[in-house]
Design an enzyme around this catalytic site. Structure first.
Site, mmCIF file in Angstrom:
data_model
loop_
_atom_site.group_PDB
_atom_site.id
_atom_site.type_symbol
_atom_site.label_atom_id
_atom_site.label_comp_id
_atom_site.label_asym_id
_atom_site.label_seq_id
_atom_site.Cartn_x
_atom_site.Cartn_y
_atom_site.Cartn_z
ATOM 1 N N GLU A 172 0.932 -1.151 0.010
ATOM 2 C CA GLU A 172 -0.098 -0.122 0.059
ATOM 3 C C GLU A 172 0.810 1.232 0.073
ATOM 4 O O GLU A 172 0.529 2.102 0.714
ATOM 5 C CB GLU A 172 -0.976 -0.028 1.113
ATOM 6 C CG GLU A 172 -1.790 -1.044 1.215
ATOM 7 C CD GLU A 172 -3.070 -0.842 2.153
ATOM 8 O OE1 GLU A 172 -3.070 -0.136 3.058
ATOM 9 O OE2 GLU A 172 -4.132 -1.732 2.325
ATOM 10 N N GLU A 291 -5.756 -8.437 -0.845
ATOM 11 C CA GLU A 291 -6.531 -7.932 0.581
ATOM 12 C C GLU A 291 -7.801 -7.972 -0.004
ATOM 13 O O GLU A 291 -8.142 -6.916 -0.626
ATOM 14 C CB GLU A 291 -5.772 -6.684 1.015
ATOM 15 C CG GLU A 291 -4.374 -7.072 1.872
ATOM 16 C CD GLU A 291 -3.928 -5.860 2.830
ATOM 17 O OE1 GLU A 291 -4.994 -5.362 3.448
ATOM 18 O OE2 GLU A 291 -2.835 -5.766 2.906
#
Length: 503
Positions: A172, A291
């Site tokens: 991320e 995710e």
């Protein structure tokens, strides 16, 4: 509600990569400590791993697992988790404002993964660290011996290399919350150089570059374009993340987010194609949706608690109690991944134990399967083979996140070797039974071998330590093959796995 479905043996989307049913586990909350690892538990094995949790994991038949993070990895020193346990340092985990004891590191986790029968997908820290530390980690994990880092692994008790092929290049990195957050071009260049180094070591390594943290990020989808323009030729996957919830208590809108996810995948697929064309590249880049899960029941409470607590060790965090509505949603989302399996080759439910997870475990107490465990298990067990392009003709509805959402959600998988066709069917209508009529073309003389269902529960029904089997699948009824067609009735708010022998 009339629902006509057409399935043709030759209308194939893609061969499904079995890693579509992978998982993710992070050093976060109680995912590791008192999740998979609890040396003082009555069910602990000689390595400190909980056998009750391990059995639930093994029953999922998970192909690969992403480790050790997550936000955690962006300030993690992998060297802290190796060597004698009594010599390992306690560190502050800046991502989740807690203490990390490092009692589980790469060598320990590898033992657990081997016991679980799961291939490791490792993430490297490209936040607070960089290429050199990542290269050293790769050498420790994958080189046979005769060098500094490989010999250190051998001295720590592991003679043979782990042979890890999947490597995530950070986590991320588009997120301002991330330790070591970078702009797209800066990150893309670092990811490119790291991928080059890894493939210089072993050209069969698969590199996963960070895409957007979610499709609401202000930099989406420009982030993907800029990153891929820096590293396209040296990476194999771009990662996507997305979490889901129903704070508005609007069930149909919640289910509509499955369609929204399809648009997310389609958009990034378009970006991949654009960059490939622009660079005249020959290689393909696929999506690693590493995710995904439901996360909203206690999200705001946990965000407040994290700011208030004083660096605890393995505190309860993100321990969602999933209900039947969430199980139906997860079933539909897995259907979407099957339908998009030409683009999405790897997907990881986040996470596996305790933290937004299908498996829960009390410290010193029992473990149990949450409602979402079952659709995830069914997809993993029966969703391997060729994804088929299924045509569905049924009533639709509009909601705030999507229009023309079909009440009947169907994914089909043909396993030629096993001689089976599996239909995963979700009736998301709130009140109406689906009168199902499935035309089966090219399958010879099919017969219904098994019908599993989840139906008849209240949307808020959950499982727990005192009622671990409150919401479980059962044998379905009312569906059969007549004159080569599959027919029957499916209750409202129900999920079905229809397995046919097709020769």
């Amino acid at each position: 509600m009339k629902a006509r479905v057409t399935v043709h043996r030759d209308f194939r989307i893609s061969s499904i990569d079995e890693r579509l049913y992978s998982a993710f586990i992070e050093h976060m909350g109680r995912a590791i400590y008192s999740g998979i690892y609890e040396p003082d538990h009555p069910q602990a094995d000689a390595n400190g791993f909980r056998k009750d949790v391990l059995k639930f994991v093994q029953d999922l038949r998970i192909p690969a697992i992403r480790y050790p993070g997550g936000n955690f990895v962006s300030a993690y020193n992998w060297e802290d988790g190796i060597g004698p346990k009594d010599k390992r340092p306690v560190r502050l985990d800046l991502a989740w404002r807690s203490k990390e004891t490092n009692q589980v590191g790469i060598d320990d986790f590898a033992i657990w993964a081997e016991q679980a029968g799961i291939e490791m997908m490792l993430a490297v820290n490209l936040g607070s660290r960089g290429l050199e530390e990542a290269r050293n980690f790769l050498e420790y994990v994958n080189f046979p011996g005769g060098t500094q880092w490989s010999d250190l692994r051998r001295s720590n008790g592991r003679k043979d290399p782990y042979g890890v092929k999947m490597w995530c290049l950070g986590n991320e990195m588009d997120g301002p919350w991330q330790i070591g957050h970078k702009v797209a071009t800066e990150y893309g260049r670092l990811a490119n150089e790291t991928a080059k180094a890894f493939k210089g070591f072993d050209p069969t390594i698969e590199a996963v570059v960070c895409g957007s943290s979610n499709d609401r990020m202000p930099t989406y989808p420009e982030w993907e374009r800029e990153v891929l323009e820096e590293c396209y030729e040296n990476v194999d996957y771009i990662s996507l993340h997305k979490y889901f919830g129903n704070k508005s208590k609007d069930t149909l809108n919640y289910f509509g987010k499955i369609e929204e996810t399809g648009r997310y995948i389609q958009t990034i697929g378009g970006v991949i194609d654009y960059v490939k064309s622009k660079k005249r590249a020959k290689n393909d880049v696929h999506i690693c949706f590493d995710e995904w899960n439901v996360w909203y029941h206690i999200r705001e409470d946990d965000s407040r608690r994290i700011k208030e607590w004083d660096w605890p060790e393995a505190p309860p965090l993100l321990e969602e109690n999933y209900n039947f509505e969430d199980a139906l949603f997860v079933a539909g989302l897995l259907n979407e991944f099957i339908r998009r399996s030409d683009r999405v080759r790897i997907a990881c439910i986040a996470q596996l134990v305790n933290v937004i997870a299908p498996i829960r475990a009390e410290k010193g107490g029992p473990a149990w399967r949450q409602t979402i465990y079952y659709p995830y298990q069914f997809a993993s067990l029966y969703g391997r083979g060729d994804a088929l392009n299924v045509a569905v003709d049924a009533p639709t509805y509009d909601c705030s996140v999507a229009d023309d959402v079909c009440y009947l959600d169907v994914a089909g998988v043909h396993d030629k070797a096993a001689g089976t066709l599996t239909l995963f069917v979700l009736n998301r209508h709130l009140t109406e039974t689906a009168d199902l009529d499935v035309s089966l073309t090219g399958f010879g003389s099919p017969s219904l071998a098994e019908h599993l269902s989840m139906e008849g529960y209240g949307l808020n029904d959950t499982n727990g330590p005192d009622k671990p089997d409150n919401v479980v699948p059962g044998m379905g009824t009312g569906v059969g093959v007549e004159d080569g067609q599959l027919k029957g009735k499916l209750a409202p708010l129900s999920y079905h796995v229809l397995r046919l022998s097709v020769g």
